[in-house]
Design an enzyme around this catalytic site. Structure first.
Site, PDB file in Angstrom:
ATOM      1  N   GLY D 154     -57.160  93.904 -12.101  1.00  0.00           N
ATOM      2  CA  GLY D 154     -58.403  93.380 -13.031  1.00  0.00           C
ATOM      3  C   GLY D 154     -57.721  92.409 -13.773  1.00  0.00           C
ATOM      4  O   GLY D 154     -56.844  92.406 -14.089  1.00  0.00           O
ATOM      5  N   CYS D 155     -58.406  91.605 -13.343  1.00  0.00           N
ATOM      6  CA  CYS D 155     -58.605  90.338 -14.042  1.00  0.00           C
ATOM      7  C   CYS D 155     -59.259  90.553 -15.779  1.00  0.00           C
ATOM      8  O   CYS D 155     -58.415  89.931 -16.869  1.00  0.00           O
ATOM      9  CB  CYS D 155     -59.004  88.925 -13.812  1.00  0.00           C
ATOM     10  SG  CYS D 155     -61.266  89.284 -13.729  1.00  0.00           S
ATOM     11  N   TYR D 156     -60.055  90.924 -15.942  1.00  0.00           N
ATOM     12  CA  TYR D 156     -59.761  91.297 -17.588  1.00  0.00           C
ATOM     13  C   TYR D 156     -59.106  92.989 -17.622  1.00  0.00           C
ATOM     14  O   TYR D 156     -58.341  92.797 -18.955  1.00  0.00           O
ATOM     15  CB  TYR D 156     -61.427  91.912 -17.636  1.00  0.00           C
ATOM     16  CG  TYR D 156     -62.325  91.077 -17.732  1.00  0.00           C
ATOM     17  CD1 TYR D 156     -62.742  90.188 -18.885  1.00  0.00           C
ATOM     18  CD2 TYR D 156     -63.543  91.180 -16.904  1.00  0.00           C
ATOM     19  CE1 TYR D 156     -63.673  89.191 -18.588  1.00  0.00           C
ATOM     20  CE2 TYR D 156     -64.967  90.580 -16.947  1.00  0.00           C
ATOM     21  CZ  TYR D 156     -64.635  89.522 -17.979  1.00  0.00           C
ATOM     22  OH  TYR D 156     -65.613  88.226 -17.908  1.00  0.00           O
ATOM     23  N   THR D 158     -56.044  92.685 -16.253  1.00  0.00           N
ATOM     24  CA  THR D 158     -54.915  92.025 -16.608  1.00  0.00           C
ATOM     25  C   THR D 158     -54.453  91.701 -18.192  1.00  0.00           C
ATOM     26  O   THR D 158     -53.803  92.035 -19.280  1.00  0.00           O
ATOM     27  CB  THR D 158     -54.362  91.516 -15.959  1.00  0.00           C
ATOM     28  OG1 THR D 158     -53.791  91.485 -15.213  1.00  0.00           O
ATOM     29  CG2 THR D 158     -53.181  89.950 -16.065  1.00  0.00           C
TER      30      THR D 158
END
Lengths: 352, 352, 352, 352
Positions: D154-156, D158
Site C-alpha cells: 500500500g502507499c501509506y 511504503t
C-alpha cells in the site's frame, strides 16, 4: 551505453535551468558536464536542488560562467540567462567554437529595430543575429541542423505559431483580425522573488496582464506568421496568468477566408503535422487539456468552426517549461548534433 | 433587531443553495424559514452543512418542497433547482401568491422558440414567462421592484452584459465581431459527482469547453445586448474551466466604431456605473483579478485599447456564485421587497 | 447607524493588515480612521488594495505611524508590525493613553527570559509586559475587558490551546507526551517576497518545517497549558506548510489519564464550550475541515479515542488570519471597548 | 532495441492504471500487449486517455479481462482492480502460469484472520496467499525475484515502513507509542465520482479521515514492522487529505530507546540505505518536500531529534501513485523477470 556528448548549462538557478537538468537526466546521449551560476558557484548541484540527490547529476559542481573553461568541457551550451545579458555571453561562447542554444529572446527577432523597440535595449551582437536560426523544429529542422546558434522560441510563440502556421501558410484564414487569448501557468513568470508571484497572490485567482499589444512575444509571433503567409500580419496577443505551475493554453480567434468545412480544415492540419511526432491534432470535437501535455514535448491542437460567426477557433496547448523552453532546447540540440529530433524526449505526461 | 421578512429556499443541496444560506445569515432583514430538498428532507441544515453549526440556521429542518406549506411560512422563495424542472415549481409557487426569484435559466429568454431550441425542451409556463423580469439590477431596477417573478441572470451573462452594455448602448463599438473569451471556476459546474469535476481531473489543468457557439448562455447574452444596441447581435462566446473554486473572468474583444481614446471610453463607463455600487470601473492601466471580487457582489471592469489592432478589449470579473447567482438573487429580492439594493450585500472580498 | 468608535491600524501592508481592513468594513461600530505604513504613506488605501474600491475605506489616506497623531484620531490601535519592533511602538501608543491590541509575539510570553531565549532579542518594555493580557477570549474575557494592552495570541497557539485546555484543566490527559502535528496555509508565512513562498515552490507540494522543538509558538502553547494544568508542560510542536491560503489544522496526540469513554470526554468538551459561540465541538464521528472555518472566527474541534493505543486524538482547526490573528484582535477590541464579543464577527464561511 | 517482455494490465481505468501506462512507455524492456476494462472494452487506449496519442500505446485495443487470452499474450500481469475482486482474478491468472503483481490489498496481510477482520470479507485464495511475497524491494528483493505472485504494498505502508524499518530493526526506538501522522494527495482516493472528492470540496481545504485506528493500512504497517523488531507492534496511524494530486508525506513520532545522537542515528540510516538507489536519506537539517519526489520512485527520509521531549521524529515522503503503487509494481516486475530493479525507473521529479 550510447555515445555521450558533453553539454553545458549557463544559468542553472531558474525554472528553465531546473527543467534542463531534468531532461538531461533522461537523455541517452547528453552528459551535463558544466552548470554555471555566479551566485551558487562552488556548490554541488544537489545542494541547491535536493531532488537531484541519487541521480547522476548529484555531484556536479556549479561553476562560474567562463567561456574558455566551457569550451574545454562542452560541445554545446544551453544559455538560460536573462534577455539583454544573453547576447554577449552567447557571442563569447560562439567565438570559442561552441554550439549555443539561447533560451533568451536576444536572437529571436530577425529585424534589429524591432528587437530594439520592443526590448528597449540596443542589440550588441548583430553579426551573430544574422546567423541565428529560429529553433522551431517543425518549421526549420534543416536550418537548425546546420546552425551554430539557435534562438530558442518563446513559450507563447511556440503555442501560437504551431496553431496558426498551417492555416496561414495555406491561406485558409484572413491575415488580419487574429486574436490570441493566451493563458499561462506561473512558472512562466520565473523564479525571482516578487510579491506578485507569491503563492497567496496567485492561488485562487486569475488575471490578465500586458494585454492590448504590450507583450514582447507579439513581434515574435507576427514575424513567423508573416513569413508563413507572405504578408505583414498584425495581431492582438493577450496573456493571462493561471493558478498552476506549468502549461500554456491559447484560444485563437480567426476569420475564415473560404467556406471550408471543419472536416476539410482538420484534414489540412492532420496532414501538415502527420510526420511531426510532437504535434497532435486532436479529433474533431475533442479539446486540449493542459494536464495532457504536462512534462512533455507535445503541442495539442484542436479546430472548431463557429458557424454562427464564421470563425475558425484554434486551441493549442503546451508545457511552457518543456516544449516552450528547455525541451525545445534539447530538441534543437539533438538536431544540431546529428541525433534524431525525439532523442530523450519521448515523454508521457504526468497524469494526474 | 430590524424588520424580518420570511424567505424560503427550494433546492438547498447545491453550491448556489449553500451560498444563499451564507448570504441569508449575513442579511439583516431576511429570515430563512424554509429550505427544501427531497433527498435530505427531515435533517437539520447543519447536518448536511457542518459549517452552519452555531449559526442561527443550524436547527432549520430541511423539508419537502411543498408550495402550499411554503406559502404559509414565506413571503418570497429562491428557486435553486435545475433548468426544466424550475418552471413548473415556479408556477406553483407563484400561483400561491409567493414572490419568486428563479436561479435557473427557465425564464431568462424572452423568446420561447429561442429557449426551446437552445434548451431542447418545451416551455410549459409561457404566461409566466411573459411576466418574468430579467434580474440584472443595473439595467432593470424599476421593473424588478414591481415583479412577482425574477429570472436571475446566468453567471457568464452577468459578467458579459455588464462589460458590454455601456459600449453598445452608446454605439461605441461595432455590434458584430464581438468575442467573449470566458474563464470560470469549477463551482460553475455544480455539485453533482462526475469524473470530469474530480479534484485530480481539474487541479493543475485548464481547458476550453462548449466553444464555437454551443454554450447556452450565448442567447441570453445576445438578447440583452441586442436590446441595448437596438440591433440583432450575434457574438462568439467561448468558455473555459479554471482550477479554482469561485470566479469568472471574461476577456472581451470588440472593434471600435469611432476613434475614441481610452480616456474617453473610460469616462463613459465611469459615468455609466457611477451610481451603481456593485460595479467598479478600474482606473486605466489596472486590470481585474478574481481574488478581489471573491465572496462579493462586485463586478470589476477594465478597458484597454489595443492601438495596433484598433480594438477595445474589456475585462470583467465577478464571483460566479455570489454576483453570478445567489448574491444577485438576494439583490433582486431586496428590490422586490422594498429594501435597498445593497442590504446585506456590502461584502468585502476574502483576500487572500 | 450605531455608535462609532474610532480605531487605527499600524502596519497595513501585510496579510493581517488586509484582514483587519476586511473585518473593520463588516463591523457595525468600528470606523477605521488611520492606517499606517512607512512604505505606502500618502497613498489611498484603495490604491494598494484595489479590492477596497467602492467601500467606505477606499479614500482613507495611509499615514506615517505617528503615536501623537494616532492618539488624536483613535481610541484603540491594532498593531500589525513584526516581532521585536512592536514592543516599542506599543509602548509609545500606550503612553498616549491609547488601547492597544498587539498582533506580534512581543507581549505573549509572561516570562522575560523565555521570550528572550526563544526570540533572541532583549525585551525593552518589561513594565508593559507585566500589564499585558493574553487575548484568548474563551479563557480571559474578564481580564481582556479591563486591559489597556492585549497580546493577541499566535495562530498555532490559538488552535492548540483551545483544543487541549479542557482536557488539561480537567486532568483527563497526561501532561507529558503531548504531540501537536500542525498544518498551516501559506498566508501564515507573511507577505514578504521570498523564493520559498513563491507559487511554484508551494503549489502541489507539502513539507514540514521547524520541527522538533524549534518553532517559537512552542513556549506560548506550553505557557497557557501549564497554567491550565497547574504543572510544567513540555510538548512537541511540529508545523507543516499546506498549499492553500488560509487555515490551520492541528492533529494532537495525547495519552488518557483515566479510562474515560469518548462519550464522556465529548460531554466535558461540549459543556466547556457550550456558551462560547466561536468554538464548535463537532458530534462524535465528525472531523473538522479547513473550508468550514474559512473567513470565520470558529475553532472547530473533534475528539477521537484510539482504543488500540489508549490515546485521545484531538483535531482542531481555525482560519489563521481571522481567528488566528485579525479576527481575534477585533474580538479583543470588542471586549476592551465594552461591546459584545461577537460584534461584527458573526461570519459564515465561504464554501466552496 | 532491447529484449522485449510482454506484460498486461488488468484494470486500466483508474489512476494506478494510468500511471502503469505512463511507466510502461518509459520502460526499455516492457511491451504492454494487453489492457483490460469491462466498461471500456473495444476502445483504443488513446480514446479513453487522449494523452497517449502519438505514443506507442495509442492503438492498443482495450479488452475484456480473460485469463486464457492474457496467458497467450503476456508473461506477467499487473492487477489493478479493487480489493476483494482481485484475489480471484489473480488466482485465475496464476493458474495459467502467469506471473502476477497485484496492486490490491488482497495478498498483503500474511494472517488470514487479520485480513478478514480489517477487510470484512472472507479470503477465498488462502493457498496463493501463502505463496505471495510482500513487494517492498528494499526488504525482500531476493524473495521477489523468485515469486510468482507479488502483493504490491500500500502507499501509506511504503512510506511508513521505509521510514521506521532501520530504527526498529536496530532497536533504536521503543516498539510502542509510535504515531504516524500521514498526509496524502487526492489521487489516493481513486477515480470514482463522489461528491467528497470533487474539486470544489477538496481545493482550499484539508482534513483528517479514518483516524484513531480505523484505516486498513494499519495492520499492513504493523505486520512488517513487527517482523523487523521481532515483537508485536501496535501503533497509531492517522491519515489526512491534501489538496494536491500526488504524494504522501508522513511525520512519524517515536521514543528513543537509547541516548543516540542525531548524528549517530543518521549514520545508521545512511548506511542502511546506501546501496538502495530509491531511498534518499537527506542530510541532517534538511526536510523532504513532496514536489521533490513527484513522478519518481524516491522515498525521501529525514531524521530530527526533539531534544526537549526525547523523541526521534521521522519524515518520509513518496509519490503515492509511482513509488506507492504503479512504479513499485514495475520494480517488482523487473526483479521477477530478471532485470535490474531500476530498469525504466530512473525518473527525475517534475519540478516545478
Amino acid at each position: 551505453m550510447k555515445k555521450q556528448i558533453k553539454v553545458g548549462l549557463v544559468g542553472v538557478t531558474g525554472y528553465t535551468g531546473m527543467e534542463l537538468a531534468r531532461l538531461c537526466l533522461a537523455h541517452p546521449n547528453f552528459t551535463l558536464t558544466a552548470a554555471t551560476s555566479r551566485a551558487e558557484a562552488g556548490k554541488k548541484l544537489s545542494e541547491i536542488y535536493p531532488f537531484l540527490q541519487k541521480t547522476k547529476l548529484q555531484d556536479l559542481i556549479i561553476s562560474e560562467p567562463n567561456p574558455k573553461e566551457l569550451a574545454k568541457t562542452c560541445e554545446l551550451v544551453f544559455l538560460a540567462v536573462p534577455h539583454g545579458a544573453a547576447m554577449n555571453v552567447a557571442a563569447e561562447l560562439l567565438d570559442q567554437g561552441l554550439k549555443v542554444v539561447d533560451l533568451s529572446a536576444d536572437f529571436r527577432l530577425r529585424d534589429v529595430s524591432t528587437f530594439e523597440s520592443w526590448y528597449n535595449t540596443p542589440h550588441a551582437q548583430q553579426s551573430w543575429l544574422k546567423k541565428a536560426v529560429y529553433g522551431l523544429p517543425e518549421l526549420y529542422a534543416e536550418e537548425i541542423a546546420k546552425a551554430q546558434l539557435i534562438a530558442n522560441p518563446g513559450c507563447y510563440p511556440t503555442a501560437s505559431i504551431l496553431a496558426l502556421y498551417p492555416a496561414l501558410k495555406n491561406k485558409l484564414i484572413k491575415d488580419q483580425g487574429i486574436i490570441i487569448d493566451a493563458k499561462s501557468g506561473t512558472s512562466g513568470a520565473g523564479r525571482k522573488a516578487t510579491v506578485g508571484t507569491l503563492f497567496c497572490e496567485v492561488s485562487d485567482s486569475f488575471r490578465a496582464y500586458n494585454i492590448g499589444g504590450k507583450h514582447r512575444h507579439t513581434p515574435e509571433i507576427e514575424q513567423e506568421l508573416s513569413l508563413a503567409n507572405n504578408s505583414q500580419i498584425t495581431l492582438s496577443f493577450n496573456p493571462h496568468l493561471l493558478p498552476l505551475n506549468r502549461g500554456i493554453l491559447n484560444t485563437i480567434y480567426t476569420e475564415l477566408n473560404t467556406k471550408s468545412s471543419a472536416k476539410e480544415l482538420h484534414e489540412v492540419y492532420s496532414k501538415f503535422y502527420e510526420k511531426h511526432s510532437f504535434v497532435r491534432v486532436l479529433p474533431l470535437g475533442s479539446l486540449p487539456e493542459l494536464r495532457f501535455v504536462r512534462g512533455t514535448m507535445f503541442c495539442d491542437l484542436a479546430l472548431t468552426v463557429d458557424e454562427r460567426t464564421k470563425r475558425l477557433i484554434l486551441v493549442s496547448c503546451i508545457d511552457n517549461l518543456c516544449r516552450g523552453a528547455s525541451g525545445q532546447a534539447i530538441a534543437n540540440a539533438n538536431l544540431m548534433l546529428g541525433l534524431e529530433l525525439e532523442t530523450g524526449l519521448n515523454l508521457a505526461p504526468l497524469v494526474p
